[in-house]
Scaffold this active site. Structure first.
Site, PDB file in Angstrom:
ATOM      1  N   ILE A  44       0.864  -1.173   0.000  1.00 21.16           N
ATOM      2  CA  ILE A  44       0.000   0.000   0.000  1.00 21.16           C
ATOM      3  C   ILE A  44       0.906   1.231   0.000  1.00 21.16           C
ATOM      4  O   ILE A  44       1.727   1.405   0.900  1.00 21.16           O
ATOM      5  CB  ILE A  44      -0.898   0.016   1.243  1.00 21.16           C
ATOM      6  N   GLY A  45       0.748   2.067  -0.994  1.00 26.42           N
ATOM      7  CA  GLY A  45       1.562   3.280  -1.108  1.00 26.42           C
ATOM      8  C   GLY A  45       2.546   3.174  -2.254  1.00 26.42           C
ATOM      9  O   GLY A  45       3.436   2.330  -2.228  1.00 26.42           O
ATOM     10  N   ASP A  69      -2.610   2.734  -4.393  1.00 22.71           N
ATOM     11  CA  ASP A  69      -2.439   4.144  -4.041  1.00 22.71           C
ATOM     12  C   ASP A  69      -3.742   4.875  -4.317  1.00 22.71           C
ATOM     13  O   ASP A  69      -4.537   4.459  -5.176  1.00 22.71           O
ATOM     14  CB  ASP A  69      -1.301   4.791  -4.826  1.00 22.71           C
ATOM     15  N   ASP A  88      -8.853   3.921  -2.087  1.00 22.87           N
ATOM     16  CA  ASP A  88      -8.602   4.379  -0.728  1.00 22.87           C
ATOM     17  C   ASP A  88      -8.369   3.183   0.184  1.00 22.87           C
ATOM     18  O   ASP A  88      -9.227   2.296   0.290  1.00 22.87           O
ATOM     19  CB  ASP A  88      -9.813   5.182  -0.248  1.00 22.87           C
ATOM     20  N   GLN A  89      -7.232   3.159   0.871  1.00 24.82           N
ATOM     21  CA  GLN A  89      -6.923   2.035   1.747  1.00 24.82           C
ATOM     22  C   GLN A  89      -7.832   1.956   2.959  1.00 24.82           C
ATOM     23  O   GLN A  89      -7.821   0.954   3.675  1.00 24.82           O
ATOM     24  CB  GLN A  89      -5.468   2.089   2.206  1.00 24.82           C
ATOM     25  N   HIS A 114      -0.609   6.288   6.567  1.00 22.62           N
ATOM     26  CA  HIS A 114      -0.066   6.289   7.937  1.00 22.62           C
ATOM     27  C   HIS A 114      -1.006   6.877   8.982  1.00 22.62           C
ATOM     28  O   HIS A 114      -0.591   7.074  10.126  1.00 22.62           O
ATOM     29  CB  HIS A 114       1.271   7.032   8.005  1.00 22.62           C
ATOM     30  N   GLU A 139       4.608  -0.044   8.176  1.00 25.32           N
ATOM     31  CA  GLU A 139       5.714   0.902   8.309  1.00 25.32           C
ATOM     32  C   GLU A 139       5.241   2.206   8.959  1.00 25.32           C
ATOM     33  O   GLU A 139       4.062   2.531   8.964  1.00 25.32           O
ATOM     34  CB  GLU A 139       6.307   1.221   6.925  1.00 25.32           C
TER      35      GLU A 139
END
Length: 236
Positions: A44-45, A69, A88-89, A114, A139
């Site tokens: 993700i990202g 993303d 959208d996560q 995040h 992360e």
């Protein structure tokens, strides 16, 4: 020990890679046995796209590499052999669509927005799509201490507090309070949880109830009595 990740920044091209430097050492240690393996991978990202060639160069040529993303421009950063999905996560419907289309995954890395609701929603909906013996890595969990991201020290809604709760769920086999602390289904799914500086790694390991063994003169006996006793004062 392999130095693939630690040496990678010196091999980058025009795509910018943004990572905390100490993550690279941890990835060399955690994923040493994964190098060259054909796996199903999800990150993700995407941001500037720097991680796509890094993971493509590390994992096997038969791997399925999927990246998510929210920015539609990231679709143009896909490399041959990779897939970039836009959404959208924190959207369960989108995550379900990704899981159905591309899962199950062996390795999931959340390097997305995040924010607390993003990390927690992604975990809740993607964990069921993680394969047995897979790793789920989040992360930049230092944002759990930032109020602007929905966190704060010991803030109940932070991902760090959510991950601490997973420790209890993993150990709920051993409850002596069936009403207040019942056995949680994730006790049968979590093999281990590792906390590093700004990283949380959750291992999926499908398992039955733990067994204690006694062994003497090559004779082995097994028992789950440790899980059944109440009011114990010693295990010996």
């Amino acid at each position: 020990m392999t130095r693939y990740f630690r040496d990678h920044p010196a091999r980058t091209g025009d795509r910018m890679l943004l990572k905390m430097e100490h993550y690279l050492e941890h990835y060399d240690e955690l994923l040493a046995d994964w190098q060259g393996r054909d796996v199903s991978f999800l990150e993700i990202g995407v941001y500037k796209g720097g991680s796509l060639p890094m993971w493509q160069g590390f994992l096997g040529p038969g791997s399925r590499l999927v990246f998510l993303d929210i920015d539609p421009a990231c679709r143009d950063l896909a490399l041959q052999g990779t897939t970039v999905e836009i959404g959208d996560q924190a959207d369960p419907v989108f995550l379900e669509e990704v899981g159905v289309a591309h899962g199950p995954f062996d390795l999931i890395i959340d390097d997305g927005g995040h924010k607390m609701h993003q990390q927690i929603t992604s975990f809740r909906h993607l964990w069921p799509r993680l394969a047995d013996r897979g790793l789920y890595i989040v992360e930049d969990v230092h944002t759990s201490y930032w109020p602007g991201f929905g966190g704060g020290l010991r803030a109940p809604a932070s991902f760090i507090e959510f991950a601490k709760d997973l420790i209890d769920r993993m150990h709920s086999w051993y409850t002596e309070d069936d009403a207040g602390f019942p056995l949680h289904p994730m006790a049968k799914e979590i093999g281990g949880i590792r906390f590093y500086d700004s990283l949380v790694v959750i291992e999926k390991r499908l398992k039955e109830a733990p067994v204690a063994i006694t062994a003497q003169n090559g004779q082995v006996s097994r028992s789950r009595r440790m899980l059944e006793v109440r009011g114990r004062r010693s295990i010996f």
